[in-house]
Scaffold this active site. Sequence first.
Site, PDB file in Angstrom:
ATOM      1  N   GLN A   1       0.826  -1.204   0.000  1.00 43.70           N
ATOM      2  CA  GLN A   1       0.000   0.000   0.000  1.00 43.70           C
ATOM      3  C   GLN A   1       0.867   1.265   0.000  1.00 43.70           C
ATOM      4  OE1 GLN A   1      -3.597  -0.708   0.410  1.00 43.70           O
ATOM      5  NE2 GLN A   1      -3.797   1.307  -0.519  1.00 43.70           N
TER       6      GLN A   1
ATOM      7  N   LYS B   1      -2.571  -0.801   6.602  1.00 39.78           N
ATOM      8  CA  LYS B   1      -3.576  -1.835   6.327  1.00 39.78           C
ATOM      9  C   LYS B   1      -4.019  -2.418   7.654  1.00 39.78           C
ATOM     10  CE  LYS B   1      -5.422  -3.808   2.640  1.00 39.78           C
ATOM     11  NZ  LYS B   1      -5.571  -3.293   1.283  1.00 39.78           N
TER      12      LYS B   1
ATOM     13  N   ASP C   1     -11.899  -3.176   2.194  1.00 38.69           N
ATOM     14  CA  ASP C   1     -11.110  -4.152   1.430  1.00 38.69           C
ATOM     15  C   ASP C   1     -11.987  -5.416   1.408  1.00 38.69           C
ATOM     16  OD1 ASP C   1      -8.166  -4.486   0.335  1.00 38.69           O
ATOM     17  OD2 ASP C   1      -8.562  -6.340   1.388  1.00 38.69           O
TER      18      ASP C   1
HETATM   19  O1  2IT Z   1      -6.023  -2.277  -1.522  1.00 38.50           O
HETATM   20  C1  2IT Z   1      -6.475  -1.115  -1.546  1.00 38.50           C
HETATM   21  O2  2IT Z   1      -5.891  -0.210  -2.163  1.00 38.50           O
HETATM   22  C2  2IT Z   1      -7.726  -0.834  -0.831  1.00 38.50           C
HETATM   23  N1  2IT Z   1      -8.287  -1.747  -0.243  1.00 38.50           N
HETATM   24  C3  2IT Z   1      -8.294   0.551  -0.816  1.00 38.50           C
HETATM   25  C4  2IT Z   1      -7.613   1.385   0.208  1.00 38.50           C
HETATM   26  C5  2IT Z   1      -8.218   2.740   0.431  1.00 38.50           C
HETATM   27  O3  2IT Z   1      -7.760   3.377   1.387  1.00 38.50           O
HETATM   28  O4  2IT Z   1      -9.108   3.151  -0.299  1.00 38.50           O
END
Ligand code: 2IT
Length: 449
Positions: free
Chosen positions: A111, A126, A166
Amino acid sequence: MGEYIKQVLDDLRQRNPHENEFLEAVAEVFSALDPVIDSDPKYRRNAVLERMSEPDRTISFRVVWQDDEGKPHVNRGWRVQFNGAIGPYKGGLRFSEHVSLGTLKFLGFEQTFKNALTGLPMGGGKGGSDFNPIGKSDSEIMRFCQAFMTELYRHIGPDTDVPAGDIGVSAKEIGYLYGQYRRLTGAFQNGVLTGKDLSFGGSLLRPEATGYGAVAYLQEVLKHENDTLAGKRIAVSGYGNAAWGVIKKAASLGAVPVTLSGRDGYIYDLDGITTEEKINSLLEIRADRNRSVRMYAERFHVPWFPDERPWGRVKADIWMPCATQNEVSAEDAQRIVDAGGRYYLEVANMPAEPDALHILQKNGLICAPGKAVNAGGVAVSGLEMSQNALRLSWTAEEVETRLNTIMHNIYRDSVDAAERYGFGYDLIKGANIAGFLKVAEAMIKQGLI
Ligand code: 2IT
């Protein structure tokens, strides 16, 4: 791979002996960095790789909730605040019985680079729980979300850490989580979560963003090959938010998505998942307590293949895994090569095992990594944060224009970075280098922390 990076990875392995997904993710990024590290001594001098592969902090907590019979259950909750150098921690929450701290470290690491690629000021994080939402009633889900937020709320905030959805967490769960956050803090700070319903500050097009962004990226790839989307058969896995958005946009541009998959098998729709009724049926499957893609096969009378995934088992021009990590094995990759098709674009986070990716690349498929292809989701989360901070809302057209610009820039930055460091046209190495450069610069400028 050079000696220095090998040594950093060896040390990391010693410290995290059981976290294979995390170690593989770090190795994949660092394997692109030899020429970058050699280009300037500042990276070693500032221990950038050593610091970048250790999360800023990980938070772990107990979550206790009662089922509809009043029986108590205990789950584990986590938030991994991986890297905050370029902005507040940002990334989704995953609810699944398969979630562990190791999985969340891997996803938080990914991320960090993905968020940097968007060009928006967001650090990487995360979180989630080993709670399995499948088969739970709505009131059980609500009580679980309230219990989860009762612990999480003290660690997050619009300027510190901004979770989103997610796997297993969609707008419904985000609503329950936000309600509890608001009750605990006594303040309407809706910038603390993204993926909200429109009624309390969600962004238009956030649900579509991951899939729409992926198709925008795909179009950049096709343009590079003097190719077009019309008539292309796309094999998709998953049935959730990402798969839905890819199918909706691709179908509107004349492509023909032909597969969906779940835990228990896949469907093959030769006519294409192209009508509104078929595309909307994905939303119904997801809203169903038991969530089986088999519902699609029964409703539209198409073949159902239990306990298999579509990789190399159908005819497709474009392969787009949209489900979860490690769903494409080396064997699957070989089958994809034999089946033909030129493009492999990851929409899930690291759906391929490392061997699988190398087989696909070696055999001439054009491959692109999840952290670039799926970055449209978090990008529109970043736009949701901006709208909340400004207390206004942009139209769907305004959001989509910004999303398309961001996806174009991610593609261009990746191509340029790979080219500049001697890898040629390599969208995987390019994304890793481009993301690294942005985070590394901020870390170096902020000193040794
Ligand atoms: O994997 C990802 O990029 C997401 N689950 C979205 C994360 C977000 O903060 O919108």
